[in-house]
Design a protein around this motif. Sequence first.
Motif, PDB file in Angstrom:
ATOM      1  N   PRO B   9      14.191 -12.153 -61.886  1.00 35.87           N
ATOM      2  CA  PRO B   9      15.395 -11.326 -61.992  1.00 35.87           C
ATOM      3  C   PRO B   9      16.519 -11.718 -61.023  1.00 35.87           C
ATOM      4  O   PRO B   9      17.620 -11.241 -61.181  1.00 35.87           O
ATOM      5  N   PHE B  10      16.224 -12.575 -60.030  1.00 37.33           N
ATOM      6  CA  PHE B  10      17.310 -13.043 -59.173  1.00 37.33           C
ATOM      7  C   PHE B  10      17.451 -14.537 -59.381  1.00 37.33           C
ATOM      8  O   PHE B  10      16.553 -15.288 -59.038  1.00 37.33           O
ATOM      9  N   LEU B  14      22.170 -16.351 -63.438  1.00 37.07           N
ATOM     10  CA  LEU B  14      22.017 -15.113 -64.192  1.00 37.07           C
ATOM     11  C   LEU B  14      22.344 -13.985 -63.228  1.00 37.07           C
ATOM     12  O   LEU B  14      21.620 -13.754 -62.283  1.00 37.07           O
ATOM     13  N   LYS B  15      23.452 -13.341 -63.453  1.00 36.02           N
ATOM     14  CA  LYS B  15      23.900 -12.388 -62.444  1.00 36.02           C
ATOM     15  C   LYS B  15      23.246 -11.026 -62.590  1.00 36.02           C
ATOM     16  O   LYS B  15      23.594 -10.096 -61.879  1.00 36.02           O
ATOM     17  N   GLU B  16      22.356 -10.878 -63.536  1.00 36.54           N
ATOM     18  CA  GLU B  16      21.828  -9.538 -63.738  1.00 36.54           C
ATOM     19  C   GLU B  16      20.312  -9.520 -63.715  1.00 36.54           C
ATOM     20  O   GLU B  16      19.667 -10.514 -63.985  1.00 36.54           O
ATOM     21  N   PRO B  17      19.749  -8.359 -63.391  1.00 35.15           N
ATOM     22  CA  PRO B  17      18.305  -8.297 -63.160  1.00 35.15           C
ATOM     23  C   PRO B  17      17.475  -8.243 -64.432  1.00 35.15           C
ATOM     24  O   PRO B  17      17.056  -7.193 -64.874  1.00 35.15           O
ATOM     25  N   ILE B  18      17.235  -9.399 -65.034  1.00 31.03           N
ATOM     26  CA  ILE B  18      16.287  -9.476 -66.143  1.00 31.03           C
ATOM     27  C   ILE B  18      15.399 -10.675 -65.855  1.00 31.03           C
ATOM     28  O   ILE B  18      15.829 -11.622 -65.193  1.00 31.03           O
ATOM     29  N   ASN B  19      14.164 -10.606 -66.298  1.00 29.90           N
ATOM     30  CA  ASN B  19      13.258 -11.709 -66.038  1.00 29.90           C
ATOM     31  C   ASN B  19      12.812 -12.311 -67.359  1.00 29.90           C
ATOM     32  O   ASN B  19      12.487 -11.601 -68.298  1.00 29.90           O
ATOM     33  N   LEU B  36      12.120  -6.383 -68.920  1.00 43.66           N
ATOM     34  CA  LEU B  36      13.193  -5.526 -68.416  1.00 43.66           C
ATOM     35  C   LEU B  36      12.587  -4.535 -67.427  1.00 43.66           C
ATOM     36  O   LEU B  36      11.383  -4.465 -67.278  1.00 43.66           O
ATOM     37  N   GLY B  37      13.423  -3.750 -66.782  1.00 41.74           N
ATOM     38  CA  GLY B  37      12.898  -2.665 -65.959  1.00 41.74           C
ATOM     39  C   GLY B  37      13.121  -2.861 -64.481  1.00 41.74           C
ATOM     40  O   GLY B  37      12.445  -2.250 -63.674  1.00 41.74           O
ATOM     41  N   TYR B  38      14.057  -3.718 -64.093  1.00 42.88           N
ATOM     42  CA  TYR B  38      14.303  -3.915 -62.668  1.00 42.88           C
ATOM     43  C   TYR B  38      15.404  -3.011 -62.139  1.00 42.88           C
ATOM     44  O   TYR B  38      15.664  -2.978 -60.952  1.00 42.88           O
TER      45      TYR B  38
END
Lengths: 121, 399
Positions: B9-10, B14-19, B36-38
């Motif tokens: 997620p980091f 990718l500027k947003e928290p998804i893995n 999802l879920g971060y």
Amino acid sequence: MKKWGYTYKEALKRLFGKPYTIHYPFTDIKAFEGYRGKISLNVNKCTGCSLCFRVCPASAIEMVPDERVKPAKRRPHFKLADCCYCALCAEYCPTGAIKLTTDYHLYGFDKRDVSAEVKSE
Amino acid sequence: MTFNLYFGPFHPALKEPINFTFEVEGEQIVNVKPALGYNHRGLEKLLETKTWLQSGFVAEHICGICSGSHNGCCYQGVERVFGIEPPKRGLYIRTLVWELERIHSHLLWLGVMLHEAGFDTLFMYTWRDRELTLDLFEEMSGRRVVYSMNTVGGVRRDVTDSFLQKLKKYCDYLEERTKFYKKLVLEDSTILARFQNVGVLSKNDAISLSAVGPVARASGAKRDVRYEEPYAVYDESPYQIVLGEEGDALAKTIVRIDEMKVSLDILRWIADNIPSGDYRIKFSPMTKAPENEAISRIEAPRGELFYYFKSEGGTTPSRVKVRTPTFANVLPVVKMLEGQYIADIPVIVASIDPCIACCERITIIDKGKEGVKMITADQLRSYAKKWYEEKYKVERGRK
Ligand code: SF4
Ligand code: SF4
């Protein structure tokens, strides 16, 4: 060739010219009229009815004791760090005591530093 | 032989928290697992503690880019619960906010997309143009990002004639710019090399995976709430659906640029045809709603935005459900990524215009205690009930 000439001319011009960006904070930028910035409260107009406290969606208002407010002897205290600047309090205040000014310089090193101005006219 | 590549997620691209967990074979992606879920923030639950009037101000904080869409869609739902119809001028101004926001969002996205492809000059250009849109918002609503323009039964501020004149000038300027962007995207060899035939989503896949917004339209699927179920004043406006064919990253870019042009046409039409009269109806903050339920759908810049409200006759909703467009587009992006190369991941993920933070809404952060605790659904429910009761008594003074 023409393109290269243009590029060099532009580069030289920009090298010695003033920057495009604004030199903030040395140059001030004015907000538009009607900007929803720092809150100010006129205690003489406030009646202490707590309607602002009831409508605030961010729970950013606390009612605190204040002798100057008649008749309820309490006035709203705005925790600006929690405020979302929706201006609902100003919209629903029956006496027009709350105003949102165009001041957007809302910074401080502590949450407690950012609170609204309280004026008495 | 395949091995796993973990992305997010980091991650700098990718500027947003998804893995994403990619199963790769050499440079090629074989399988993708999204997680999802971060970034759950508990906003649906929070909405249930707010009065009908306050709900929109919480809703608009779900997303920082389409705040106007959330705010407007939320109040459209609340109006349906109450059975009230806003005045015509109010609806025109609402549509103005939505369309202006679409332009600002698409310009922002275009910049980000080009930045992901390594074209930073054009990124600066698009963001400079976006700044003009933000200035218009500031003049109209008083804030640049979170506009708070809508309210139950209309909008909170009127627009002046001088503002409408300014808006028309802005439309003329931006029309030239969109032509320039389209020409550049279609002619520049770097952009073509990065975008063409990358992340293709076929029309059938778009429909079967329920893609929404420009992602679906770029594949040729007619998915647009303004087209399927015109709301506000779209049935009278010069709106036209914009469709692409190939479904690759280039088609998604072109669809969005063309959509900006359609939005400019609508804005011009609004500036010319806005009726005079009231722009809002009076609404008291503590009004009790009738027992009712309602849904509200609008076309946000990223696709269909959906709100559901249930009322049990109180001053607050008893259930709110929000579905944001990015959530619907997660499965299509998985399909798009399959069979592609690792180097194309940022472009493909950016091509759906992801807004991960706004598609997640529940989190519990316990600062005092360390470690992770598993709790059952029943425990969570009783915790929520206790939390509610305390909050209501102490902070709101309601018994
Ligand atoms: S609503 Fe106005 S009058 Fe009432 S307490 Fe707040 S500031 Fe004072
Ligand atoms: S501006 Fe909105 S959030 Fe801030 S104190 Fe007033 S009502 Fe509360």
